[in-house]
Design a protein around this motif. Structure first.
Motif, PDB file in Angstrom:
ATOM      1  N   LEU A 272       0.936  -1.244  -0.036  1.00  0.00           N
ATOM      2  CA  LEU A 272       0.003  -0.016   0.003  1.00  0.00           C
ATOM      3  C   LEU A 272       1.068   1.174   0.129  1.00  0.00           C
ATOM      4  O   LEU A 272       0.514   2.050  -0.628  1.00  0.00           O
ATOM      5  CB  LEU A 272      -0.875   0.052   1.168  1.00  0.00           C
ATOM      6  N   ASN A 275       2.394   1.933  -3.396  1.00  0.00           N
ATOM      7  CA  ASN A 275       1.307   1.553  -4.730  1.00  0.00           C
ATOM      8  C   ASN A 275       0.121   2.565  -4.611  1.00  0.00           C
ATOM      9  O   ASN A 275      -0.524   2.843  -5.665  1.00  0.00           O
ATOM     10  CB  ASN A 275       0.839   0.185  -4.876  1.00  0.00           C
ATOM     11  N   ALA A 276      -0.482   3.059  -3.341  1.00  0.00           N
ATOM     12  CA  ALA A 276      -1.474   3.706  -3.227  1.00  0.00           C
ATOM     13  C   ALA A 276      -1.254   5.221  -4.174  1.00  0.00           C
ATOM     14  O   ALA A 276      -0.006   5.567  -4.280  1.00  0.00           O
ATOM     15  CB  ALA A 276      -1.988   4.332  -1.897  1.00  0.00           C
ATOM     16  N   SER A 277      -2.434   5.772  -4.595  1.00  0.00           N
ATOM     17  CA  SER A 277      -2.431   7.016  -5.083  1.00  0.00           C
ATOM     18  C   SER A 277      -2.487   8.288  -4.248  1.00  0.00           C
ATOM     19  O   SER A 277      -2.518   9.286  -4.496  1.00  0.00           O
ATOM     20  CB  SER A 277      -3.485   7.098  -6.496  1.00  0.00           C
ATOM     21  N   LEU A 278      -3.467   7.760  -3.116  1.00  0.00           N
ATOM     22  CA  LEU A 278      -3.527   8.952  -2.080  1.00  0.00           C
ATOM     23  C   LEU A 278      -3.286   8.338  -0.753  1.00  0.00           C
ATOM     24  O   LEU A 278      -3.624   6.961  -0.424  1.00  0.00           O
ATOM     25  CB  LEU A 278      -5.128   8.939  -2.021  1.00  0.00           C
ATOM     26  N   ILE A 279      -2.816   9.087   0.058  1.00  0.00           N
ATOM     27  CA  ILE A 279      -2.213   8.574   1.385  1.00  0.00           C
ATOM     28  C   ILE A 279      -2.302   9.769   2.315  1.00  0.00           C
ATOM     29  O   ILE A 279      -1.720  10.746   2.190  1.00  0.00           O
ATOM     30  CB  ILE A 279      -0.784   7.961   1.537  1.00  0.00           C
TER      31      ILE A 279
ATOM     32  N   GLU B 263      -8.352   6.309  -8.892  1.00  0.00           N
ATOM     33  CA  GLU B 263      -7.153   5.365  -9.288  1.00  0.00           C
ATOM     34  C   GLU B 263      -6.590   4.699  -8.000  1.00  0.00           C
ATOM     35  O   GLU B 263      -6.264   3.681  -7.971  1.00  0.00           O
ATOM     36  CB  GLU B 263      -5.808   6.382  -9.794  1.00  0.00           C
ATOM     37  N   ASP B 264      -6.822   5.498  -7.001  1.00  0.00           N
ATOM     38  CA  ASP B 264      -6.311   4.751  -5.654  1.00  0.00           C
ATOM     39  C   ASP B 264      -6.961   3.740  -5.304  1.00  0.00           C
ATOM     40  O   ASP B 264      -6.218   2.244  -5.061  1.00  0.00           O
ATOM     41  CB  ASP B 264      -6.536   5.579  -4.608  1.00  0.00           C
ATOM     42  N   ARG B 268      -4.597  -0.145  -5.045  1.00  0.00           N
ATOM     43  CA  ARG B 268      -4.403  -0.587  -3.842  1.00  0.00           C
ATOM     44  C   ARG B 268      -4.851  -1.843  -4.172  1.00  0.00           C
ATOM     45  O   ARG B 268      -4.256  -2.901  -3.425  1.00  0.00           O
ATOM     46  CB  ARG B 268      -5.385   0.369  -2.806  1.00  0.00           C
TER      47      ARG B 268
END
Lengths: 348, 348
Positions: A272, A275-279, B263-264, B268
């Motif tokens: 995660l 690879n996540a796009s938002l954190i 995308e997230d 994920r």
């Protein structure tokens, strides 16, 4: 230029000190006030400015500060002030003090807050568990500065400070510990309440009132009076060493137990994180913490602790915005944070 | 040898048929009974054995079945029976029928269940939306077999079946649809209840009583009487085409909207699917579903639909155990499932 700091990683995050797998950093803080000037909270603007000028003049007479930089709080915008807080260079209190000043020396190892609760708050930060080194350094600078400044001091109590809890040595020592294994097996819940009995207190990554996100615990002494500085530091270190031992035991238990259920936690956290796009900031700290434990227990491939320590700080909101050189909304930050983490971990 | 099937992927998962991005497969089922034999539920063991022998003899006279294999249910252990259920080759009902038989022909495209609710249940499975092709195939085999078997039939009702809901054509047509976009935007909740009004019914991946894990919906006709087979199939296809259109619209909306928040979800899901050390069957189906949508909407790199379709089935418990050639506990399965998925997606 405050901007230059964003491009550098503070020395105390380098994971080069003793027990740096568990102790992120040690911190020595020394409170001093100048004789003849009212304590900051009671001082007029004129007094505060005079104190600040006096301190700055004295500092400039010391070679150690030749490469240092000082910033007036009132000249900094909100983002920069928040950046300094995240950087552990200024307290949240100093943010709202117009006559406040921050002097940063020697790769952020030493800094001075001026006109916070006390006229001077020295701070030395060091990697790992090396509080005595940090103390010797602050102490040396303190001695040098006392040659140019007349400190408020009385024989009976020692150094006088605005708040009675700091009177005496004016010293507060603390360690930032990363205790993910004790958090995972929940032993931390039993350990923390015992600290107050030995005169210590535990706080989160951002000190008083902050939550212990990322399993980061800042443990510091409460007592400043009636004992020598080295004794105070040694008694803190003694407890910290005990906690280090507990954490190490717990890490070994996790490593020895092994199995896919444990491995799964680490693999998922790393997946995660990369690879996540938002954190969010909170999730980032939690994932970094799990990954750091995964590295320590051998479930994940080696990633330098310095890289993970750095991630803890550069993923903070103001750091992100300083890095991008613009203000970002919360959702923009979550996006940039995810990208930044991927970039930082890509070439390791 | 049933074991050979585990090494092959059924043809109907190949994603080569029309609209295979949404329609996993089409299925035609035809119920037939033999004149002069009691319906299975009322038949003695002797009768059932006689019916099975008669059917097998007749089947062997047809060239199409030259490469086919037949398996007696009572000779299969629990794992193998479960494997056939997961494979959509036998119903859950047949599992407990001792005189049951399954005849598998032509790369699992065509199969016959013997002595389930009806003496014969033909089944043809095809990739994508190609029910008429599947129907023509079953119909051809049905005609050939009728040259050797005397079907229970009456002019007034048509083919006679054990359950009145199947009387007439004995036909049930169904489509397995993957509707992740309609699930994500929750339009599916409005669509499904309308199906009963047009004589259709929706079930999960494993038919009656199974949940729609992985956003897989099996839609089939309820009416079998009073209309020609082609009409029944066309009316199902008409509705399915409408649902396909809705799903495609929803996918386009998701793709057009874009942004890191969407995308997230995909990133994920893919990260967890390819990195976890433990995955339950349910989680696997959910993640495969999201990844399949991620590929369809362009948020994820291309992965062949055939590979993802295959994952839906080989990650099922009995498939996993057949692949490992041993019985596994639930937690062992979760571990092997995670490894299998990683292996399958590694070289794509």
């Amino acid at each position: 230029m405050l901007e230059k700091y964003i491009k550098e990683t503070p020395d105390w995050l380098s994971a080069t000190g003793p027990d740096a797998d568990i102790v992120i950093s040690g911190r020595i803080r020394l409170a001093r006030n100048i004789k003849g000037f009212p304590f900051s909270h009671w001082a007029s603007t004129k007094d505060l400015n005079a104190a600040a000028d006096k301190i700055k003049d004295s500092v400039n007479k010391i070679d150690y500060f030749s490469g240092s930089e000082s910033f007036k709080i009132k000249e900094l915008d909100g983002l920069k002030k928040q950046f300094l807080v995240e950087r552990h260079l200024i307290s949240r209190e100093l943010v709202s003090i117009k006559q406040g000043l921050i002097i940063i020396a020697d790769k952020e190892i030493l800094s001075l807050m001026v006109n916070e609760e006390d006229h001077i708050r020295f701070q030395a930060l060091s990697s790992g568990l090396s509080l005595l080194d940090a103390w010797q350094m602050v102490s040396g600078i303190d001695s040098l500065l006392s040659g140019h400044l007349d400190y408020a001091y009385c024989l009976e109590f020692g150094y006088l400070t605005a708040c009675p809890t700091n009177v005496g040595t004016g010293l507060r020592a603390s360690c930032m510990l990363h205790l993910p294994a004790l958090s995972m097996n929940r032993r931390i819940e039993k350990i923390l309440p015992t600290l107050s009995r030995v005169g210590l207190v535990s706080r989160g990554f951002y000190g008083e009132g902050s939550e212990a996100f990322g399993d980061l615990f800042q443990i510091s002494n409460q007592i400043t009076l009636g004992r020598r500085e080295e004794e105070l530091i040694e008694s803190l270190e003694k407890v910290v060493k005990q906690i280090i031992e507990y954490e190490r035991e717990s890490r070994e238990e996790i490593a020895a137990k092994g199995g896919p259920r444990i491995e799964d936690r680490f693999k998922r956290a790393y997946a995660l994180l990369t690879n996540a796009s938002l954190i969010s900031s909170k999730e980032a700290m939690e994932l970094i913490s799990v990954v750091r434990l995964g590295v320590a227990t051998g479930f994940l491939d080696k990633i330098p602790y310095s890289a993970l320590n750095k991630l803890f700080i550069i993923t903070q909101p103001a750091h992100l915005q300083m890095l991008m050189a613009k203000e970002l909304s919360a959702s923009e930050r979550d996006e940039e944070r995810a990208k930044l983490i991927q970039k930082e971990l890509q070439f390791i």
